[in-house]
Design a protein around this motif. Sequence first.
Motif, PDB file in Angstrom:
ATOM      1  N   ILE A 244       0.856  -1.182   0.000  1.00 19.08           N
ATOM      2  CA  ILE A 244       0.000   0.000   0.000  1.00 19.08           C
ATOM      3  C   ILE A 244       0.896   1.238   0.000  1.00 19.08           C
ATOM      4  N   PRO A 245       0.715   2.167  -0.947  1.00 17.96           N
ATOM      5  CA  PRO A 245       1.544   3.380  -0.969  1.00 17.96           C
ATOM      6  C   PRO A 245       1.458   4.148   0.345  1.00 17.96           C
ATOM      7  N   ARG A 246       2.596   4.667   0.771  1.00 21.50           N
ATOM      8  CA  ARG A 246       2.669   5.407   2.025  1.00 21.50           C
ATOM      9  C   ARG A 246       3.197   6.813   1.790  1.00 21.50           C
ATOM     10  N   PRO A 247       2.812   7.757   2.650  1.00 17.32           N
ATOM     11  CA  PRO A 247       3.237   9.153   2.463  1.00 17.32           C
ATOM     12  C   PRO A 247       4.756   9.322   2.420  1.00 17.32           C
ATOM     13  N   GLU A 248       5.476   8.472   3.166  1.00 15.90           N
ATOM     14  CA  GLU A 248       6.932   8.606   3.194  1.00 15.90           C
ATOM     15  C   GLU A 248       7.552   8.459   1.803  1.00 15.90           C
ATOM     16  N   THR A 249       6.927   7.639   0.964  1.00 12.72           N
ATOM     17  CA  THR A 249       7.482   7.420  -0.367  1.00 12.72           C
ATOM     18  C   THR A 249       7.333   8.651  -1.254  1.00 12.72           C
ATOM     19  N   GLU A 250       6.424   9.555  -0.887  1.00 12.62           N
ATOM     20  CA  GLU A 250       6.329  10.809  -1.638  1.00 12.62           C
ATOM     21  C   GLU A 250       7.627  11.593  -1.552  1.00 12.62           C
ATOM     22  N   LEU A 251       8.389  11.431  -0.452  1.00 15.12           N
ATOM     23  CA  LEU A 251       9.684  12.097  -0.344  1.00 15.12           C
ATOM     24  C   LEU A 251      10.637  11.614  -1.428  1.00 15.12           C
ATOM     25  N   LEU A 252      10.563  10.341  -1.752  1.00 12.68           N
ATOM     26  CA  LEU A 252      11.394   9.763  -2.802  1.00 12.68           C
ATOM     27  C   LEU A 252      11.048  10.409  -4.143  1.00 12.68           C
ATOM     28  N   VAL A 253       9.754  10.534  -4.403  1.00 13.50           N
ATOM     29  CA  VAL A 253       9.284  11.130  -5.652  1.00 13.50           C
ATOM     30  C   VAL A 253       9.665  12.611  -5.727  1.00 13.50           C
ATOM     31  N   ILE A 254       9.469  13.326  -4.621  1.00 14.79           N
ATOM     32  CA  ILE A 254       9.785  14.755  -4.610  1.00 14.79           C
ATOM     33  C   ILE A 254      11.268  14.987  -4.883  1.00 14.79           C
ATOM     34  N   ARG A 255      12.129  14.186  -4.255  1.00 17.63           N
ATOM     35  CA  ARG A 255      13.561  14.323  -4.484  1.00 17.63           C
ATOM     36  C   ARG A 255      13.917  14.001  -5.937  1.00 17.63           C
ATOM     37  N   LEU A 256      13.322  12.969  -6.490  1.00 19.38           N
ATOM     38  CA  LEU A 256      13.563  12.602  -7.880  1.00 19.38           C
ATOM     39  C   LEU A 256      13.199  13.761  -8.813  1.00 19.38           C
ATOM     40  N   LEU A 257      12.026  14.336  -8.619  1.00 14.58           N
ATOM     41  CA  LEU A 257      11.584  15.425  -9.483  1.00 14.58           C
ATOM     42  C   LEU A 257      12.443  16.672  -9.297  1.00 14.58           C
ATOM     43  N   ASP A 258      12.895  16.918  -8.079  1.00 17.74           N
ATOM     44  CA  ASP A 258      13.798  18.046  -7.833  1.00 17.74           C
ATOM     45  C   ASP A 258      15.112  17.863  -8.599  1.00 17.74           C
ATOM     46  N   LEU A 259      15.629  16.655  -8.604  1.00 24.30           N
ATOM     47  CA  LEU A 259      16.877  16.383  -9.314  1.00 24.30           C
ATOM     48  C   LEU A 259      16.710  16.590 -10.818  1.00 24.30           C
ATOM     49  N   VAL A 260      15.553  16.208 -11.357  1.00 22.93           N
ATOM     50  CA  VAL A 260      15.289  16.415 -12.783  1.00 22.93           C
ATOM     51  C   VAL A 260      15.257  17.915 -13.099  1.00 22.93           C
ATOM     52  N   LYS A 261      14.613  18.678 -12.217  1.00 19.85           N
ATOM     53  CA  LYS A 261      14.566  20.139 -12.422  1.00 19.85           C
ATOM     54  C   LYS A 261      15.959  20.740 -12.368  1.00 19.85           C
ATOM     55  N   GLN A 262      16.771  20.281 -11.424  1.00 20.38           N
ATOM     56  CA  GLN A 262      18.139  20.790 -11.315  1.00 20.38           C
ATOM     57  C   GLN A 262      18.935  20.459 -12.570  1.00 20.38           C
ATOM     58  N   ARG A 263      18.697  19.277 -13.097  1.00 14.65           N
ATOM     59  CA  ARG A 263      19.398  18.856 -14.322  1.00 14.65           C
ATOM     60  C   ARG A 263      19.029  19.767 -15.484  1.00 14.65           C
ATOM     61  N   SER A 264      17.730  20.090 -15.580  1.00 10.49           N
ATOM     62  CA  SER A 264      17.273  20.969 -16.654  1.00 10.49           C
ATOM     63  C   SER A 264      17.827  22.379 -16.486  1.00 10.49           C
ATOM     64  N   ALA A 265      17.831  22.842 -15.224  1.00  8.81           N
ATOM     65  CA  ALA A 265      18.310  24.193 -14.948  1.00  8.81           C
ATOM     66  C   ALA A 265      19.804  24.329 -15.197  1.00  8.81           C
ATOM     67  N   ALA A 266      20.517  23.198 -15.184  1.00  7.40           N
ATOM     68  CA  ALA A 266      21.966  23.240 -15.392  1.00  7.40           C
ATOM     69  C   ALA A 266      22.323  23.580 -16.830  1.00  7.40           C
ATOM     70  N   GLY A 267      21.298  23.587 -17.690  1.00  2.80           N
ATOM     71  CA  GLY A 267      21.518  24.039 -19.058  1.00  2.80           C
ATOM     72  C   GLY A 267      21.843  22.956 -20.048  1.00  2.80           C
ATOM     73  N   SER A 268      21.548  21.683 -19.708  1.00  9.23           N
ATOM     74  CA  SER A 268      21.796  20.636 -20.691  1.00  9.23           C
ATOM     75  C   SER A 268      20.606  20.460 -21.610  1.00  9.23           C
ATOM     76  N   GLN A 269      20.287  21.523 -22.372  1.00  6.80           N
ATOM     77  CA  GLN A 269      19.101  21.467 -23.234  1.00  6.80           C
ATOM     78  C   GLN A 269      19.281  20.469 -24.376  1.00  6.80           C
ATOM     79  N   GLY A 270      20.518  20.300 -24.774  1.00 11.23           N
ATOM     80  CA  GLY A 270      20.736  19.364 -25.871  1.00 11.23           C
ATOM     81  C   GLY A 270      21.009  17.959 -25.382  1.00 11.23           C
ATOM     82  N   ALA A 271      20.982  17.767 -24.067  1.00 10.08           N
ATOM     83  CA  ALA A 271      21.292  16.452 -23.504  1.00 10.08           C
ATOM     84  C   ALA A 271      20.172  15.470 -23.803  1.00 10.08           C
TER      85      ALA A 271
END
Length: 295
Positions: free
Chosen positions: A96-123
Amino acid sequence: MAEQWTIGRLLTWTTDFLKGRGADSPRLDAEILLAAARGCKRIELYTSFDQPADDATRETFRELVRRRGEGAPVAYLVGHKEFYSMSFKVTPDVLIPRPETELLVIRLLDLVKQRSAAGSQGASPVAIADVGTGSGIVAIVAARNVPTAKVTAIDTSAAALAIARENAKTHGVAERIEWIEGDLLASLPAERRLDIVASNPPYVTAAEFDNLPLGVKNFEPRQALLAGPTGTEIIARLIAEAAPRLNPGGWLLIEISPMIEPAARKLLEANPLLETAPTIKDLAGLDRIVQARRR
């Protein structure tokens, strides 16, 4: 004349009954089960307190309450659970999904945003693996929120993958996720490289398992919970398999029990390919997500 069983009376009686059975949230459980029995939204109960419940509703509700009183989790009884503001189908084949796992998702999405912000548009598109996907929550949220991502969902259980695929179809991302039945990362092609590996692996120790709530121990899939005597058995293998597959600068994110954080951290620190980052704490201030970056 016998007192009529109205919606309000059913909720009051059931709340008291479940409280006596040790339920953590008896009123909420009663409302969710009655809404399921009526085929309505939970909020609709609040305008129906004085309405009588028909025989079919009472019969369905009685069976749900009986099973809940025996310890069956509400999510399994109604067949779904909300996670990250999305509804996911769940059965006893998946945790059963638990609220704690949302932290995993939030961190994952934050890392994706940081990757995009780093300017690797052609990556190339970010390559994400959800290891031990279960009901698919991490993979599906990633696919929904990162439309260009290449997402791979892995699980040893064919039954779990079937549920995950169904959830992905419901949320419109089934064709954007690669589904693999296998043990950790061993089933991936040898040349496959990843930018983020996220996992909520089995991490319960044998001693902890004996003390789990009955609803967890007796109903949720044992193989998705129990790791072994130390709780780090699966985590150790995951670290060893993930580190060489990560691209430079890629991330490994692992949900853990706070009890095993020191041991999990030592495993990350011992891997020469990884640079350990601070552990992420949950809302209760407990260690919840260990993380490391590929050097």
